[in-house]
Design a protein around this motif. Structure first.
Motif, PDB file in Angstrom:
ATOM      1  N   GLN A 186       1.008  -1.038   0.054  1.00 13.95           N
ATOM      2  CA  GLN A 186      -0.197   0.449  -0.235  1.00 13.95           C
ATOM      3  C   GLN A 186       1.139   1.333   0.055  1.00 13.95           C
ATOM      4  O   GLN A 186       1.573   1.111   0.673  1.00 13.95           O
ATOM      5  CB  GLN A 186      -0.895   0.191   1.225  1.00 13.95           C
ATOM      6  CG  GLN A 186      -2.226  -1.431   1.006  1.00 13.95           C
ATOM      7  CD  GLN A 186      -3.165  -1.407   0.016  1.00 13.95           C
ATOM      8  OE1 GLN A 186      -3.770  -0.288  -0.204  1.00 13.95           O
ATOM      9  NE2 GLN A 186      -2.789  -2.478  -0.265  1.00 13.95           N
ATOM     10  N   VAL A 187       0.550   1.825  -1.069  1.00 14.46           N
ATOM     11  CA  VAL A 187       1.541   3.239  -0.872  1.00 14.46           C
ATOM     12  C   VAL A 187       1.200   4.431  -1.090  1.00 14.46           C
ATOM     13  O   VAL A 187      -0.394   4.951  -1.023  1.00 14.46           O
ATOM     14  CB  VAL A 187       2.058   3.394  -2.034  1.00 14.46           C
ATOM     15  CG1 VAL A 187       3.174   4.473  -2.682  1.00 14.46           C
ATOM     16  CG2 VAL A 187       2.984   2.050  -3.015  1.00 14.46           C
ATOM     17  N   LEU A 188       1.392   5.319  -0.859  1.00 18.61           N
ATOM     18  CA  LEU A 188       0.897   7.025  -0.250  1.00 18.61           C
ATOM     19  C   LEU A 188       0.202   7.469  -1.594  1.00 18.61           C
ATOM     20  O   LEU A 188      -1.553   8.144  -0.908  1.00 18.61           O
ATOM     21  CB  LEU A 188       1.772   7.676   0.323  1.00 18.61           C
ATOM     22  CG  LEU A 188       1.712   9.508   0.371  1.00 18.61           C
ATOM     23  CD1 LEU A 188       0.497   8.950   1.335  1.00 18.61           C
ATOM     24  CD2 LEU A 188       2.397   9.605   0.673  1.00 18.61           C
ATOM     25  N   HIS A 215       0.150   8.047   7.200  1.00 18.00           N
ATOM     26  CA  HIS A 215      -0.807   7.804   5.831  1.00 18.00           C
ATOM     27  C   HIS A 215      -0.698   5.626   5.976  1.00 18.00           C
ATOM     28  O   HIS A 215      -1.252   5.148   6.556  1.00 18.00           O
ATOM     29  CB  HIS A 215      -0.661   7.875   4.811  1.00 18.00           C
ATOM     30  CG  HIS A 215      -1.568   7.370   3.719  1.00 18.00           C
ATOM     31  ND1 HIS A 215      -2.299   7.979   3.532  1.00 18.00           N
ATOM     32  CD2 HIS A 215      -1.085   6.768   2.949  1.00 18.00           C
ATOM     33  CE1 HIS A 215      -3.166   6.707   1.989  1.00 18.00           C
ATOM     34  NE2 HIS A 215      -2.073   6.431   2.509  1.00 18.00           N
ATOM     35  N   GLU A 216       1.441   5.673   6.681  1.00 16.79           N
ATOM     36  CA  GLU A 216       1.300   4.181   6.180  1.00 16.79           C
ATOM     37  C   GLU A 216       1.021   4.033   7.203  1.00 16.79           C
ATOM     38  O   GLU A 216       0.723   2.183   7.358  1.00 16.79           O
ATOM     39  CB  GLU A 216       2.694   4.238   6.046  1.00 16.79           C
ATOM     40  CG  GLU A 216       3.049   4.509   4.567  1.00 16.79           C
ATOM     41  CD  GLU A 216       2.702   4.388   3.092  1.00 16.79           C
ATOM     42  OE1 GLU A 216       1.829   3.248   3.311  1.00 16.79           O
ATOM     43  OE2 GLU A 216       2.071   4.939   2.392  1.00 16.79           O
ATOM     44  N   HIS A 252      -2.265   2.138   7.349  1.00 20.89           N
ATOM     45  CA  HIS A 252      -2.969   1.012   6.415  1.00 20.89           C
ATOM     46  C   HIS A 252      -2.365  -0.100   7.854  1.00 20.89           C
ATOM     47  O   HIS A 252      -3.406  -1.051   7.447  1.00 20.89           O
ATOM     48  CB  HIS A 252      -1.897   0.904   5.104  1.00 20.89           C
ATOM     49  CG  HIS A 252      -2.057   1.436   4.625  1.00 20.89           C
ATOM     50  ND1 HIS A 252      -2.915   1.399   3.810  1.00 20.89           N
ATOM     51  CD2 HIS A 252      -1.896   2.576   3.247  1.00 20.89           C
ATOM     52  CE1 HIS A 252      -3.491   2.754   2.717  1.00 20.89           C
ATOM     53  NE2 HIS A 252      -2.796   2.944   2.545  1.00 20.89           N
ATOM     54  N   GLU A 308      -7.779   4.380   0.829  1.00 22.25           N
ATOM     55  CA  GLU A 308      -6.698   5.431   0.264  1.00 22.25           C
ATOM     56  C   GLU A 308      -7.568   6.461   1.791  1.00 22.25           C
ATOM     57  O   GLU A 308      -6.491   7.134   2.857  1.00 22.25           O
ATOM     58  CB  GLU A 308      -6.340   5.553  -0.868  1.00 22.25           C
ATOM     59  CG  GLU A 308      -5.209   4.237  -0.750  1.00 22.25           C
ATOM     60  CD  GLU A 308      -3.962   3.937  -0.240  1.00 22.25           C
ATOM     61  OE1 GLU A 308      -3.400   4.752   0.045  1.00 22.25           O
ATOM     62  OE2 GLU A 308      -3.662   3.032  -0.730  1.00 22.25           O
ATOM     63  N   HIS A 312      -6.275   6.102  -5.205  1.00 23.16           N
ATOM     64  CA  HIS A 312      -5.762   6.960  -3.463  1.00 23.16           C
ATOM     65  C   HIS A 312      -7.107   8.175  -3.601  1.00 23.16           C
ATOM     66  O   HIS A 312      -7.310   8.587  -2.800  1.00 23.16           O
ATOM     67  CB  HIS A 312      -4.985   7.342  -3.558  1.00 23.16           C
ATOM     68  CG  HIS A 312      -3.547   6.282  -3.949  1.00 23.16           C
ATOM     69  ND1 HIS A 312      -3.477   5.841  -4.450  1.00 23.16           N
ATOM     70  CD2 HIS A 312      -3.248   5.926  -2.550  1.00 23.16           C
ATOM     71  CE1 HIS A 312      -2.681   4.604  -4.184  1.00 23.16           C
ATOM     72  NE2 HIS A 312      -2.343   5.504  -3.484  1.00 23.16           N
TER      73      HIS A 312
HETATM   74 ZN    ZN Z   1      -1.957   4.478   0.827  1.00 24.58          ZN
END
Ligand code: ZN
Length: 318
Positions: free
Chosen positions: A62-64, A196-197, A200, A226, A284
């Motif tokens: 999971q990416v920002l 944010h991460e 997740h 997201e 996102h």
């Molecule tokens: Zn994310």
């Protein structure tokens, strides 16, 4: 954003890792990023390609907000720090003893942020008991081997790997990709990204991550996931000041954090990279949605239920 100079930091959950020998031998410190990384807008386009691969396989980290998710196993990055068996001492962050160190050193600042976030989420009723991370954050350079999400390079941006429940972050992200997109690199912006991460991770613990069915589109589960992570970041932000580790988050910090949320909105990234906006490709959420949910989180620091993006009818109006 300032840290309490007297706060004692716990470095046990933050470690260094990465390719290029950066942390291989004896706990070398990450150099403070200097100078622009090469690549320009082309790098961002590469990210979008990474992103597509991730979406196809459905196993990406999971990416920002940049959409990167290099879950393809290439290269042979090695873990440093704890993973490399430094006798239980992180080594890399051993000099990060106090909040004063965090005020003076950007790597120590990550340790302080992690301490604050772990403390905050551990105190949440919904999570108490099951929130005992052994490793939370790996700060890497160039390339890193995750424990279950393959290897990843810096170009994918910060990400969370559900398999080993760890956040991976290369600080050069902030002065390369992020600034190319018009973002500003400040301590609080880094905290927003980390928070944010961390969001997740909370989703992973609560089982929310496993409920994602639709991977793309303006109302997709992916977007809801997201935006919820942004909301969780807002929750932490509202509670962090005065927690013993963080003494001050100013209005200016919040403004910059909101600006960062705008920078990583799908519509902003798309218009920067391709010149047009295609909501069917959203993963996102738009800039305005990301800002709105971050702010929503700030109004509900004591209740995870306030961040239920999956129940929201209108994602534009939390
Ligand atoms: Zn994310």
């Amino acid at each position: 954003m300032r840290f309490n100079p007297k706060a004692r930091l716990d470095t046990s959950r933050t470690s260094g890792g990465g390719g290029g020998g950066g942390f291989g031998g004896g706990g070398a410190r990450i150099p403070i990023p200097g100078g622009k990384a090469s690549g320009g807008i082309g790098t961002v386009i590469v990210l979008l390609v990474f992103f597509l691969i991730t979406q196809c396989t459905g196993v990406g980290p999971q990416v920002l907000g940049d959409g990167g998710g290099g879950s393809s196993s290439v290269g042979t990055g090695t873990f440093g720090g704890l993973q490399a068996g430094e006798g239980g001492d992180t080594g890399d962050f051993g000099s990060c003893q106090t909040g004063e160190d965090a005020n003076n050193d950007e790597n120590c600042a990550f340790v302080a942020m992690e301490n604050s976030m772990t403390g905050y989420w551990d105190s949440q009723r919904d999570l108490s008991g099951r929130f005992q991370p052994e490793q939370a954050v790996v700060i890497f350079s160039n390339q890193v081997q995750t424990g279950g999400c393959g290897s990843a390079s810096s170009s994918v941006g910060p990400f969370y790997c559900p398999a080993d429940q760890t956040i991976y972050l290369d600080p050069t992200f902030f002065d390369s990709i992020f600034e190319q997109l018009g973002g500003q690199d400040t301590t609080f912006v880094r905290a927003y990204v980390l928070a944010h991460e961390y969001g997740h991770h909370i989703q992973n613990l609560l089982g929310t991550m496993g409920q994602v069915r639709t991977q793309q589109g303006p109302d997709s589960d992916a977007v809801r996931l997201e935006l919820q992570a942004d909301c969780y970041a807002g929750m932490w932000t509202a509670a962090a000041e005065g927690d013993g580790i963080i003494v001050d988050i100013s209005d200016q910090d919040i403004t910059e954090g909101i600006s960062a949320a705008k920078t990583v909105g799908d519509d902003h990234i798309q218009s920067q990279t391709t010149g047009r906006v295609d909501t069917s490709q959203f993963t996102h959420g738009s800039s305005e949605q990301r800002i709105a949910w971050f702010k929503k989180g700030m109004t509900t620091p004591d209740s995870i239920a306030g961040c239920d993006t999956f129940k929201a009818r209108d994602l534009d109006n939390p």
